[in-house]
Scaffold this motif. Sequence first.
Motif, mmCIF file in Angstrom:
data_model
loop_
_atom_site.group_PDB
_atom_site.id
_atom_site.type_symbol
_atom_site.label_atom_id
_atom_site.label_comp_id
_atom_site.label_asym_id
_atom_site.label_seq_id
_atom_site.Cartn_x
_atom_site.Cartn_y
_atom_site.Cartn_z
ATOM 1 N N TYR A 81 0.826 -1.206 0.000
ATOM 2 C CA TYR A 81 0.000 0.000 0.000
ATOM 3 C C TYR A 81 0.864 1.262 0.000
ATOM 4 N N GLY A 82 2.025 1.173 0.654
ATOM 5 C CA GLY A 82 2.907 2.321 0.730
ATOM 6 C C GLY A 82 2.380 3.397 1.668
ATOM 7 N N PHE A 83 3.127 4.493 1.750
ATOM 8 C CA PHE A 83 2.757 5.593 2.638
ATOM 9 C C PHE A 83 3.339 6.881 2.072
ATOM 10 N N TRP A 84 2.800 8.009 2.486
ATOM 11 C CA TRP A 84 3.293 9.288 2.000
ATOM 12 C C TRP A 84 4.733 9.513 2.455
ATOM 13 N N LYS A 85 5.600 9.797 1.513
ATOM 14 C CA LYS A 85 7.024 9.910 1.808
ATOM 15 C C LYS A 85 7.345 11.070 2.741
ATOM 16 N N SER A 86 6.533 12.101 2.693
ATOM 17 C CA SER A 86 6.845 13.302 3.482
ATOM 18 C C SER A 86 6.477 13.168 4.948
ATOM 19 N N VAL A 87 5.751 12.108 5.322
ATOM 20 C CA VAL A 87 5.287 11.943 6.700
ATOM 21 C C VAL A 87 6.008 10.764 7.331
ATOM 22 N N ASP A 88 6.862 11.048 8.320
ATOM 23 C CA ASP A 88 7.598 9.990 9.016
ATOM 24 C C ASP A 88 8.011 10.489 10.392
ATOM 25 N N GLY A 89 8.754 9.650 11.095
ATOM 26 C CA GLY A 89 9.177 10.015 12.445
ATOM 27 C C GLY A 89 10.046 11.249 12.480
ATOM 28 N N GLU A 90 10.893 11.414 11.481
ATOM 29 C CA GLU A 90 11.773 12.581 11.450
ATOM 30 C C GLU A 90 10.978 13.879 11.340
#
Length: 711
Positions: free
Chosen positions: A668-677
């Motif tokens: 499914y993947g996920f939005w690259k701009s949203v992560d723990g960092e």
Amino acid sequence: MSAGGGEQGGGALATWGRVILVCGVIVVGVMGAISIPSLSVVLVEGPLAGGILLAGLGLGAELLRVFRFEAARCDVSLGRGDKNSESRPHPSPPLSKGRECEASTDQGSLAPYATRLVIACGFGLGALSLVMLVAGLMGWMNRGAWVGVTAVLAARGGVEVWRAVRMRFREKAEGGWLLVVVASFVALALLAASLPPGVLWPTEGNGYDVLEYHLGALRDFQDAGRIAYLPHNIYSNFPFGVEMLYLLGMILRGDPLRAAFTAQMLHAILGILAGVATWCAARAALCDAEPARRNSAHIAGIVAVSCPIVMYVGALAYVENGLILFTALALWAIFEAMRRDQQRPMRWFAMAGAMAGFAFGCKYIAAAQVVIPLALAVAWVGRRIGATRSLAAFGLAAAVTMSPWLIRNAVNTGNPVFPLARTAFAEKAGIWNDDGAARWAEGHLPGPEHRSVGGRIERLWNQVIWNPLYGPVMGLGILAAMVGVLRRRNEAVVPCVLLLAGTLVTWIGFTHLVDRFAMVALVPASVLIAVVIGAAIPPMTRPLFAVSMAAVGLLLMVFTNFDMIKLLVARDSVGIKWFTDGEWPTHQHVPKLNEIVRGGGKVLMVADARRYYLDRGVDYCVVFNRNPFAEAAERMSPGELIAWLREQGYTYVFVNWSEMARLRGSRYGFWKSVDGELFKGMMDAGLAVTSQFAFDQDRAPYGTLFAVPLK
């Protein structure tokens, strides 16, 4: 489901009234023995599901009367033990003329009345769903008005039931004991449906789809007071034929959370009705056969109801049981049209088309699994009277019942089958983007190891033919199809084979190979087992065969779902508080987020899309949709992103780290701009941690609640 008057295996259980009473005692007794709290849920919430079914029956009965699907007469008036039966006036419950072949098999049978009730109920439920769609789009969702409308329709449905009770429940019930066989399945189905969504089943993500859109999107609609385009929930663009009945339950109940039980019990009952409709189809398929073979039709109903997957999906507010109900009724209508004594076959082809369209309203995939194979069947059946005319009747009716869903999507998105067929129908600008579309396409393909022809065949074997949830039904159905084609003793085999082949070919070639996506094949497989295998074995052996199939189904159902039984036994409440009070491990954040929005706050939920238990004011976004927060994160600094959150009115942000990791690690993947960092940077810019939620104290938090600084 009766074995008919000509079959004496097992004798009679007095009258139909006593048979139904015995079945009711078994159902209640089994439920009470396993779980008193669950029995209380069924007794309290079940009547509303029954009311919706009666409303569908009432609407369907009126529509059938308007379209003149009433019979001229019913020649099964020769009831046993009634010396005045020939002179006594009788209503005409069957929906077609010329029941000479049934006259010899329906003594002591509820068949004509059951046939009338199930076709009226199915037709009415499909129509009621479309009425609910139109009303919802117009914003007509007032509870008082719908209580009144439903009560009137339910009263009309009650009249239909009373007619059946008055005419047949005092007559001898030859073979009626076979109904007792399915009573335990009904009990288990209702027990499973009494558990709150989010509990069952691990392979279904514990009902993730239900919490996300089958019920979750409906709560969006109810909160808004109308059905509208949801830019944050791509699944809400699917046809919601069965979900519209769930939405009606929410409106009538006045409590969207308690209405979950109504929805699940309604879905479970649709599975039982699908079994009755499959029995009706098998009876029509065998109507022109020699008398010795006709009474095998009851096998089809027993096989369909006792298939474990019917109970499995029935425990969730899914749509598959509605799909197989409409499919069975469409197949039954085709069999009615092909009868030798049928004088108005075009009307039955139209009925088949309407039911196929209702099936499409349950699930897009029904276009390939149901509509196209049955169109081919109509062309084959109608070749003697004109294939073009037959297809026109079928296609026009199907277009009428399919079109509301296509029109809604075309207006909202520009693509009538959004989010499918993007290359053929471009959606409106801003509706979607290439990243979400690419991840959608990848996420809905089979796993890489199953994309080869060999991998797909292996998956068919493991997920359908040799899957305990299907038991022996699919294997025997495929065997019966091959034997039936070779022997060519019954023309009804051809429509069944077309439907079975169309379903399995579509499943192999155009789905991501999930077991329940092949459930449509259960209908033709059950009919073929009855028509080919059941009709070939001695009459005295047929009840034993039916009971054996049911016993295998029951054993598989219990042993493959034993954890459910243990949960039911240990249950000490109705269960909703497991989620609303945060007692369930995956939903500990729910009471905190609801407390915030009830106090006037607004929460952005990141990664998690299980909206159902959350009040209005908690915003979310399905992973395939365009995400305003993710798009803002692409172009803004952490400080600017916090300011953006304030501008949008958000006072808190809840991040589900567990879901984020799961989605990012899946296809499914996920939005690259949203992560723990990203959130570390936002914390440095002033975003404050207020609460942490963990599955247990020795594990890292699965979720974090952040407060958005005022300035």
